[in-house]
Design a protein around this motif. Sequence first.
Motif, mmCIF file in Angstrom:
data_model
loop_
_atom_site.group_PDB
_atom_site.id
_atom_site.type_symbol
_atom_site.label_atom_id
_atom_site.label_comp_id
_atom_site.label_asym_id
_atom_site.label_seq_id
_atom_site.Cartn_x
_atom_site.Cartn_y
_atom_site.Cartn_z
ATOM 1 N N ALA A 79 0.817 -1.213 0.000
ATOM 2 C CA ALA A 79 0.000 0.000 0.000
ATOM 3 C C ALA A 79 0.851 1.263 0.000
ATOM 4 O O ALA A 79 0.332 2.362 0.173
ATOM 5 N N PHE A 80 2.163 1.119 -0.228
ATOM 6 C CA PHE A 80 3.073 2.261 -0.108
ATOM 7 C C PHE A 80 3.402 2.832 -1.481
ATOM 8 O O PHE A 80 3.752 2.101 -2.406
ATOM 9 N N ASP A 81 3.301 4.158 -1.595
ATOM 10 C CA ASP A 81 3.626 4.835 -2.850
ATOM 11 C C ASP A 81 5.138 4.846 -3.057
ATOM 12 O O ASP A 81 5.911 5.055 -2.110
ATOM 13 N N LEU A 82 5.546 4.645 -4.300
ATOM 14 C CA LEU A 82 6.969 4.681 -4.640
ATOM 15 C C LEU A 82 7.100 5.257 -6.046
ATOM 16 O O LEU A 82 7.024 4.536 -7.042
ATOM 17 N N ALA A 83 7.287 6.568 -6.110
ATOM 18 C CA ALA A 83 7.404 7.256 -7.390
ATOM 19 C C ALA A 83 8.775 6.995 -8.003
ATOM 20 O O ALA A 83 9.699 6.561 -7.315
ATOM 21 N N PRO A 84 8.927 7.264 -9.310
ATOM 22 C CA PRO A 84 10.253 7.098 -9.927
ATOM 23 C C PRO A 84 11.322 7.904 -9.192
ATOM 24 O O PRO A 84 11.076 9.010 -8.720
ATOM 25 N N HIS A 85 12.510 7.322 -9.077
ATOM 26 C CA HIS A 85 13.680 7.952 -8.464
ATOM 27 C C HIS A 85 13.498 8.235 -6.969
ATOM 28 O O HIS A 85 14.212 9.063 -6.413
ATOM 29 N N THR A 86 12.570 7.565 -6.326
ATOM 30 C CA THR A 86 12.394 7.761 -4.883
ATOM 31 C C THR A 86 13.596 7.190 -4.131
ATOM 32 O O THR A 86 13.973 6.040 -4.348
ATOM 33 N N PRO A 87 14.223 7.959 -3.238
ATOM 34 C CA PRO A 87 15.305 7.402 -2.417
ATOM 35 C C PRO A 87 14.787 6.244 -1.560
ATOM 36 O O PRO A 87 13.750 6.357 -0.901
ATOM 37 N N ILE A 88 15.516 5.122 -1.556
ATOM 38 C CA ILE A 88 15.102 3.934 -0.808
ATOM 39 C C ILE A 88 16.323 3.089 -0.508
ATOM 40 O O ILE A 88 17.283 3.057 -1.292
ATOM 41 N N CYS A 89 16.317 2.412 0.624
ATOM 42 C CA CYS A 89 17.348 1.421 0.930
ATOM 43 C C CYS A 89 16.721 0.347 1.810
ATOM 44 O O CYS A 89 15.691 0.573 2.451
#
Length: 497
Positions: free
Chosen positions: A356-366
């Motif tokens: 249910a979590f939004d993750l747009a292009p180029h979103t910082p994530i680790c």
Amino acid sequence: MSVPGYQSTPDYSNLEVVENRNTLIQGYGIEVSNARIDPEPAAFERDPNTLPIPRPSSKDEKIVDPYSQQNLNQQDHQLPLVSSTICGIYRKTFWVIIGLVAFVIIAAAIGGGVGGHFAHQNNETQNNQTSLNVTVTHQNLSIAALYWIDETNTSQYRIYYQPGNRTQVFESSWSSNNQTWTVSEIADPSLDIKFNTPLTSSAGYPHTNTSNALVKNVYFVQSPGTIIERQSPYKDLVGVWGDDNLSGLYTTSNSSLLFSYWYQNFDTRLQILAVFFQELGANSLTVGKYVQNNTDDEPWQSIQQSMSMQDGSSIVAAPVGSRRDLRLYVGGADGTMKQYPYNIETNVLGNAVNTAFDLAPHTPICVTIEDNRNYYTDATLPQCAQSNIGAFITHLILFASADRKNLTLVSWNCSSGFEIQQSRIENLLLPDRTYLGLATTSASNLTFVGNRVYVLYDEGNGPEVEEWQIPSSGDSSVSGQNGPWTRLGRVPINTPS
């Protein structure tokens, strides 16, 4: 798997509205918007720009009603003596002059107001444009990190980044024996590195032999989209960086990010080095793969995986136990985070798990990892985490919001699925930050002690890096495990001059 009796559930019972923002964000994600209310316009009984309305007055200067009975009686007996001039000027001429003067004053006031308005608007536009330029310059910056313990039992930390207005790539390094960060360049402008290049890194021992010096690989993209593999030690020359075998083999799509993973099995002497990227854009993932066993090497090969993902999707992964079995996290075509099982040895891609979590292009994530098996006994350990299956690792997924102003921490494991763990980082979140990049040290080494997360952010003064520590896990003591993360401090980086 879930920790018995422990579940991070946000507690909003102590929220309160304050007029000024606190130093730390309390009650993450909840803001009070004090909408600007313009004052109501003043109400006039008459048009203030018209000439004065002459009214008759009594001897004591009080305005009288010319139609009152008393006044009518007075008019029957005596007529008022009205002078035909004012200040020696005919009345008609006097009022024309007054009208012209009033017109000039009003025109000057209106002109000044309009000029001031447009000057303010122009200044505001320039300021907004400057702010926009800063945001665009830094918004796609990347950061990568490594951690290992060398043969002298010294802890080594490295981060890699590209300053906002430069094309070089730099390394900031720290070791436990001197405890001082040093900055050096690993790739100069002659390599034609892409502005805002994606970055990823991995480390391992050549020929899966710990007698060899550990090798660091850093991957970035040149302007035409060509992936470069930068390695040190290069050809056994300690402290020297050079381009290794993957360089020039693959070209990414314009928006592609990078992720690398180095799997090593020291019993069978098998190692697999993989680089994940997008070659064709949306709905496609390419895995460049190098395999070496105890007898021979295989040349780099590429595997195309068809999957629902955005062009420019974030790409990260972490093992679930055996280190060959990964969980891959990408941004789906619908704009939400997807998790895919992926076996790096067999290239088998499993079905997507929706979130249910939004993750747009180029979103910082680790993604960092924890081992929570010490909370269980052999009898209570969930079946999916038992040794014959090996999916015992808990993932801690840290990612930015769409506007880059907040971070969210979510855990995942084979028995509990996805759970929000915001209380573990809420004291680290500060106002007025734009989060540009995230990197962790524990993606592939199955290390549960000494792990870090490096946060690349901008508070208005250009990119900065902060170091966060993750509590240790997996040992005989559970003290502090699954507890809050801590801030260690800022990391010196080579910033734009």
